[in-house]
Scaffold this motif. Structure first.
Motif, mmCIF file in Angstrom:
data_model
loop_
_atom_site.group_PDB
_atom_site.id
_atom_site.type_symbol
_atom_site.label_atom_id
_atom_site.label_comp_id
_atom_site.label_asym_id
_atom_site.label_seq_id
_atom_site.Cartn_x
_atom_site.Cartn_y
_atom_site.Cartn_z
ATOM 1 N N ILE A 1 0.705 -1.202 -0.109
ATOM 2 C CA ILE A 1 0.046 -0.024 0.046
ATOM 3 C C ILE A 1 0.889 1.105 0.163
ATOM 4 O O ILE A 1 0.465 2.283 -0.776
ATOM 5 N N ASP A 2 2.064 1.158 0.635
ATOM 6 C CA ASP A 2 2.893 2.129 0.830
ATOM 7 C C ASP A 2 3.592 2.412 -0.525
ATOM 8 O O ASP A 2 4.501 3.391 -0.718
ATOM 9 N N GLY A 3 3.775 1.486 -1.409
ATOM 10 C CA GLY A 3 4.428 1.475 -2.658
ATOM 11 C C GLY A 3 5.855 1.178 -2.788
ATOM 12 O O GLY A 3 6.570 1.082 -3.619
ATOM 13 N N ALA A 4 6.092 0.019 -1.731
ATOM 14 C CA ALA A 4 7.445 -0.600 -1.783
ATOM 15 C C ALA A 4 7.467 -1.895 -2.686
ATOM 16 O O ALA A 4 6.160 -2.554 -2.899
ATOM 17 N N ASN A 5 8.573 -1.681 -3.518
ATOM 18 C CA ASN A 5 8.717 -2.885 -4.378
ATOM 19 C C ASN A 5 9.162 -4.086 -3.988
ATOM 20 O O ASN A 5 9.480 -3.933 -2.748
ATOM 21 N N SER A 6 9.611 -5.282 -4.534
ATOM 22 C CA SER A 6 9.970 -6.473 -3.927
ATOM 23 C C SER A 6 11.109 -6.307 -3.290
ATOM 24 O O SER A 6 11.306 -6.852 -2.119
ATOM 25 N N TRP A 7 12.099 -5.763 -3.943
ATOM 26 C CA TRP A 7 13.373 -5.371 -3.190
ATOM 27 C C TRP A 7 13.485 -4.941 -1.770
ATOM 28 O O TRP A 7 13.819 -5.283 -0.699
ATOM 29 N N GLN A 8 12.632 -3.788 -1.912
ATOM 30 C CA GLN A 8 12.469 -2.806 -0.624
ATOM 31 C C GLN A 8 11.538 -3.633 0.373
ATOM 32 O O GLN A 8 12.101 -3.745 1.761
ATOM 33 N N ARG A 9 10.723 -4.442 -0.086
ATOM 34 C CA ARG A 9 9.952 -5.252 1.043
ATOM 35 C C ARG A 9 10.952 -6.584 1.674
ATOM 36 O O ARG A 9 10.639 -6.724 2.607
ATOM 37 N N PHE A 10 11.741 -7.039 0.834
ATOM 38 C CA PHE A 10 12.749 -8.218 1.115
ATOM 39 C C PHE A 10 13.716 -7.220 2.258
ATOM 40 O O PHE A 10 13.966 -7.836 3.387
ATOM 41 N N LYS A 11 14.220 -6.182 1.758
ATOM 42 C CA LYS A 11 15.242 -5.673 2.544
ATOM 43 C C LYS A 11 14.785 -5.056 3.839
ATOM 44 O O LYS A 11 15.432 -5.272 4.995
ATOM 45 N N ASN A 12 13.786 -4.399 3.948
ATOM 46 C CA ASN A 12 13.018 -3.830 5.091
ATOM 47 C C ASN A 12 12.025 -4.604 5.890
ATOM 48 O O ASN A 12 11.752 -4.274 7.020
ATOM 49 N N ILE A 13 11.450 -5.675 5.377
ATOM 50 C CA ILE A 13 10.839 -6.565 6.087
ATOM 51 C C ILE A 13 11.085 -7.745 6.311
ATOM 52 O O ILE A 13 11.374 -8.419 7.528
ATOM 53 N N THR A 14 11.436 -8.700 5.214
ATOM 54 C CA THR A 14 11.579 -10.075 5.244
ATOM 55 C C THR A 14 13.043 -10.201 6.214
ATOM 56 O O THR A 14 13.267 -11.162 6.936
ATOM 57 N N LEU A 15 14.056 -9.536 5.678
ATOM 58 C CA LEU A 15 15.426 -9.708 6.198
ATOM 59 C C LEU A 15 15.278 -9.448 7.747
ATOM 60 O O LEU A 15 15.951 -10.012 8.554
ATOM 61 N N PRO A 16 14.929 -8.424 8.086
ATOM 62 C CA PRO A 16 14.976 -7.973 9.509
ATOM 63 C C PRO A 16 14.312 -8.828 10.257
ATOM 64 O O PRO A 16 14.557 -9.125 11.658
#
Length: 193
Positions: free
Chosen positions: A92-107
């Motif tokens: 919804i905030d407009g994050a692409n797949s790399w940003q989702r991986f870097k900022n959500i999945t990895l942490p």
């Protein structure tokens, strides 16, 4: 109760032995599967377990193959523990797949990654069945590891003092490496609050 603890370790030891025997056949320079595949491609396969420079990479390859399923299952369960609401909010905030991986999945998977790293380091320091079954520490000592040396001093040379000293040295090394990992976790491991 003691017999149940002993019976628990039989499948684990059997899988190490079976996996090592399979990889000893796969890495055979004359009729091994890996060298046959390399010959089919047009490459000359190495002597793997009989060559000093290729023996340890062959054992490492077998050890990685043995552990990849266990660690994959742990990482998969860590990924399944991440709530999908985080990803929905990021979309919804407009994050692409790399940003989702870097900022959500990895942490959020970092505690699981820490566990996998620590366990794999401890396993690598305790490498024994693969070495004993595949090379017995050869060729010319190229695959000698600490646990194999402890075994030889204790049960072949009957020098229990040396075996005990090497065991304490191995304990200290594993303890220090684990302690360093635990201190470094503050930089990159993020626990959910």
């Amino acid at each position: 109760m003691k017999i149940y603890r002993t019976l628990y370790y039989i499948p684990v030891i059997t899988s190490w032995v079976a996996g090592s025997l399979i990889w000893k056949i796969v890495l055979n320079p004359q009729f091994g599967v890996l060298n046959n595949i390399l010959n089919f491609i047009g490459l000359q396969g190495p002597g793997w377990l009989y060559d000093q420079s290729w023996a340890m990479p062959g054992i490492v390859l077998a050890s990685i193959w043995k552990d990849v399923g266990f660690f994959g299952l742990i990482l998969f369960s860590g990924l399944r523990g991440i709530s999908p609401t985080y990803y929905e909010a990021a979309k919804i905030d407009g994050a692409n797949s790399w940003q989702r991986f870097k900022n959500i999945t990895l942490p959020l998977i970092s505690p699981t990654l820490l566990f996998v790293i620590i366990i794999s380091l401890i396993n690598s320091f305790q490498l024994f069945p693969q070495v004993m079954i595949m090379t017995q520490g050869g060729p010319n000592g190229a695959t000698q590891v600490m646990v194999e040396r402890i075994y030889k001093y204790a049960f072949q040379y009957y020098k229990m003092g040396y075996a005990s000293a090497f065991s304490w040295l191995l304990f200290i090394i594993v303890f220090v490496v684990t302690l360093v990992q635990m201190k470094l976790q503050k930089r990159w491991v993020h626990y959910e609050s």
